[in-house]
Enzyme design. Structure first.
Site, PDB file in Angstrom:
ATOM      1  N   ASP A  10       0.828  -1.200   0.000  1.00 28.01           N
ATOM      2  CA  ASP A  10       0.000   0.000   0.000  1.00 28.01           C
ATOM      3  C   ASP A  10       0.867   1.256   0.000  1.00 28.01           C
ATOM      4  OD1 ASP A  10      -2.359   1.831   0.742  1.00 28.01           O
ATOM      5  OD2 ASP A  10      -3.272  -0.153   0.760  1.00 28.01           O
ATOM      6  N   SER A  53     -11.648  -2.197   0.443  1.00 22.68           N
ATOM      7  CA  SER A  53     -10.332  -2.056   1.077  1.00 22.68           C
ATOM      8  C   SER A  53     -10.323  -2.684   2.460  1.00 22.68           C
ATOM      9  CB  SER A  53      -9.961  -0.573   1.198  1.00 22.68           C
ATOM     10  OG  SER A  53      -9.705  -0.016  -0.061  1.00 22.68           O
ATOM     11  N   HIS A  82      -4.109   4.925   4.133  1.00 28.91           N
ATOM     12  CA  HIS A  82      -4.773   3.680   3.734  1.00 28.91           C
ATOM     13  C   HIS A  82      -4.075   2.440   4.279  1.00 28.91           C
ATOM     14  CE1 HIS A  82      -6.544   0.890   0.587  1.00 28.91           C
ATOM     15  NE2 HIS A  82      -7.599   1.547   1.003  1.00 28.91           N
TER      16      HIS A  82
END
Length: 788
Positions: free
Chosen positions: A168, A383, A209
């Site tokens: 990520d 996600s 994230h």
């Protein structure tokens, strides 16, 4: 007035006794007495009738098939009372024909529905109560179906020894909830070309994230910070690769970093979810995936978990994403807390499994770690789902580290459950699996996953059967019409190394030219009749480039027989008016079958005993040391096989008979000993924990009512007379300095920060820390005496 006779005096005394408090008093929480009695009477039914009539009762007859036992009712006695009745009833008790008599109490009995003990595992992490997708609160009437994560923990699986990395924008390695489990060997900054995966900070927290995904997997438990990760004892790393130019090289590096050390790679990214993109891994990234599958984890295969995509609002279809469409990845979808289709969900035939995530504005989202050492309750989309599944796979790998990448996919197919997930297209395929384009095989069940993983037998070798390319000059695709073409295959039955009898993945490779790609809808029907939608229409896809050797993948035929006729169907359904003289063309298509020549082991526990002999692990085992669950028997040379149904808790060796609960081993845990008597249970009672290695219930340490292990500092709740010291997870009889004993919650609670000692409440100080003194020096128990 004449004085009464001795016998009259006794009678008078007995009569007067009914006016005095000769009844046994019961507490409000004590027994409730009825106006019914049970008696044992000599002389038969006639004698029972006589006694009832003589003393003012109604004889309701014999109690079941118990001879000489009768049911009496007394209408003038209170129907329910906390007092037992004496007085006139004493006369009946004294009658020589009455050998035994008992007033009936109300007994509390409940239907044996499964009730989870939500307090059995409790954590001091502040957002634990908000983690609705892991546990149901007692007052949560809307809580329907869990992913059974707590049940997997209660079996002793927390991800220990498993390494997960997040591909990520980096992870905040110093986050208080991640630092304990952070693994530098599972981390790297590809964007910056250094070992530190810390994300780049900016005012918008754009790079949050990866940190959010990492917390879902392996946030530490019971550290008074944020949340509890699904695999809270796993090692967690991060690959920073999205905060810069993403190239084929960058992706190949990320997918192939330390494959013999990292077990699971979690990716919640992909091509644009804009409803018009068709893209996937490049040449290098494809090779990295294949190398990871072939050589990772000492040849067992790296596990790649992928979020299926968030393009639902744009009408996107995840079969146009070459990452989720790969046989090497586990594509994961999402559902809302109410089992509804989320607005962002993309449908496709490559999705294997599903977890909870966010939904409409009135539905809850996911809580996790956040940048700048914070927490959030606003994590959303698919996600969320990929790291959740990565965490649950970590539990399964702890249960069985020998699982291959294909074993994991088989396990997810077998144990995922449709439960209450609402979809219009649920169907049962030719192998009996329920499957949907929205949710794959359903919601992940962590407990079922670890139970099956523990006893799993490795699937047979993967075979690949490549069908001949179906070529002709062209198949024309006309607007508003459907093209159907079929191929018949023997699934390479004449090639032993390629024969696919039982299916896993199926790929259709197509080359299509078309004036507007988004008008196409493609489906494949298997010999068993299972129809997979390989592509849905995409309103925003105006491309005229069509598909060139694009591979559509389906898992909907999993377990079916491969041989027979396969039918491809392509519909051209224009969104807009177009020149009908311009046709599309299906230039070629081919079928690639993946699966096994032999059926994978069913892995179901046998419900019958093959023999009364236990299997010997080694030839030199002393037979006298073999312990049976209920009796020790001589080992006969031959004995008739017991073929009756065994108890559901009997393990794979079945039962010995003649009773169903005489198990030779247990499916979950054994409780008790040879001396006290053993039985098989599906969960251990208070004061015990489940030893998953020996499959038995073992006692917690002294004072523990619930624990995660035998260690004194693994207590989760304490018995009466003990207090739970949350900071050390121990049960103590006396709380240490700086804490007071909270009798209500049976916990050691902290005194006020200025108090060295306190009693009963945090502000009821008795001794102050250095530099502070009591406001009131008088000894006034019960008064608040602050240290200032």
């Amino acid at each position: 007035m004449a004085s009464p006779s001795p016998s009259g005096a006794i009678l008078l005394l007995l009569l007067l006794s009914s006016c005095f408090l000769l009844r046994t008093k019961g507490s409000p929480s004590g027994p409730l007495y009825t106006n019914h009695w049970a008696l044992r009477v000599e002389g038969g039914p006639g004698e029972a009738d006589r006694l009832a009539s003589a003393y003012g009762y109604l004889n309701l007859g014999q109690i079941g098939n118990l001879e000489d036992y009768y049911h009496f009712h007394h209408s003038k006695t209170i129907k329910r009372s906390t007092f037992s009745s004496r007085g006139p009833h004493s006369f009946l008790r004294m009658d020589p024909k009455v050998k035994w008599m008992q007033q009936q109490e109300v007994k509390r009995r409940v239907k044996r529905r499964v009730r989870r003990n939500h307090n059995l595992l409790s954590f001091n992490d502040p957002l634990w109560p908000e983690m609705w997708y892991m546990h149901c609160e007692d007052n949560d009437s809307e809580c329907r179906s869990e992913m059974n994560i707590m049940a997997a923990w209660q079996r002793g699986y927390t991800g220990k020894g498993v390494v997960v990395t997040i591909l990520d924008d980096g992870i905040e390695k110093n986050h208080p909830d991640l630092i304990q489990n952070f693994d530098p060997l599972a981390s790297y900054d590809i964007n910056g070309n250094d070992p530190d995966p810390t994300p780049r900070y900016d005012v918008s927290n754009e790079n949050k994230h990866g940190t959010r995904c990492a917390g879902e997997v392996a946030a530490a438990a019971n550290n008074s910070n944020c949340i509890v990760g699904i695999a809270y004892n796993a090692r967690i790393g991060g690959i920073r690769m999205l905060d810069g130019d993403v190239t084929d090289v960058v992706e190949a590096k990320a997918l192939g970093i330390r494959p013999d050390y990292i077990h699971i790679y979690s990716a919640s990214w992909g091509p644009d979810d804009d409803g018009r993109t068709v893209d996937g891994p490049g040449v290098l990234a494809k090779q990295a995936l294949e190398q990871g599958i072939k050589k990772g984890r000492q040849g067992r295969g790296s596990i790649y978990v992928w979020a299926s995509g968030n393009g639902g609002r744009e009408g996107d279809h995840c079969s146009c994403d070459g990452y989720t469409n790969s046989i090497y990845t586990i594509s994961v979808s999402s559902t809302t807390e109410n089992g509804n289709k989320p607005w962002y969900l993309e449908e496709c035939a490559s999705t294997i499994t599903t977890t909870y995530s966010s939904g409409a504005f009135y539905e809850r989202q996911i809580v996790t770690t956040d940048m700048r050492k914070r927490c959030t309750d606003g994590h959303t989309g698919t996600s969320v789902s990929a790291p959740m599944v990565a965490g649950m796979i970590a539990l399964a790998l702890e249960a069985n580290p020998l699982l291959t990448w294909r074993d994991i996919q088989h396990l997810l197919v077998k144990t995922s459950r449709p439960v209450h997930l609402m979809a219009p297209d649920w169907k049962t395929n030719g192998a009996g699996h329920r499957v949907s384009h929205l949710y794959g095989f359903g919601l992940v069940d962590a407990e079922a996953l670890v139970v099956e993983a523990k006893k799993w037998q490795m699937v047979p070798a993967q075979h690949i059967c490549v069908g001949t390319s179906n070529k002709k000059p062209s198949w024309f695709l006309s607007a508003y019409k459907t093209l159907r073409t079929a191929t018949v295959t023997n699934a390479c039955a004449d090639q032993p190394d390629h024969h696919v009898a039982y299916l896993e993945h199926v790929i259709v490779r197509v080359t299509i030219s078309h004036p507007r790609r988004g008008d196409l809808q493609i489906s494949l029907t298997s010999p068993s009749g299972t129809k997979s939608q390989l592509l849905g229409r995409r309103q925003h896809d105006d491309s005229s480039q069509g598909f060139k050797h694009w591979e559509f993948m389906t898992v909907h035929c999993w377990g079916e027989k491969a041989a027979g006729e396969w039918s491809l169907e392509i519909q051209d359904k224009p969104y807009h008016v177009r020149n009908l003289n311009i046709h599309g063309k299906l230039k070629e298509w081919s079928l690639i079958l993946y699966g096994t020549a032999e059926p994978p082991s069913s892995n179901f526990s046998s419900q019958h005993s093959r023999s009364r002999l236990l299997e010997m692990p080694s030839s030199d085992m002393d037979i006298s040391k073999v312990a049976f669950f209920h009796t020790q028997m001589e080992m006969p040379e031959e004995e008739e096989e017991y073929t009756g149904q065994c108890h559901t808790e009997c393990g794979d060796q079945g039962c010995d008979g003649p009773n169903a609960d005489q198990c030779l081993n247990c499916f979950h845990y054994s409780l008790g000993s040879m001396k006290t008597g053993r039985k098989c249970v599906n969960s251990c009672p208070p004061g015990y924990f489940g030893d998953s290695v020996q499959r038995r219930c073992r006692r917690c340490s002294r004072g523990c009512e619930a624990c995660l292990g035998r260690s004194h500092n693994s207590c989760m709740a304490c018995k009466r007379g003990f207090y739970h010291h949350l900071e050390t997870n121990t049960c103590v009889t006396l709380c240490p300095a700086g804490f007071y004993s909270d009798d209500g919650q049976r916990r050691c609670q902290k005194c006020h920060q200025n108090c060295k000692k306190c009693i009963g409440e945090m502000d009821r100080c008795t001794v102050c820390k250095d530099g502070f003194s009591l406001v009131n020096t008088a000894v006034l128990w019960g008064a608040n005496r602050a240290c200032t």
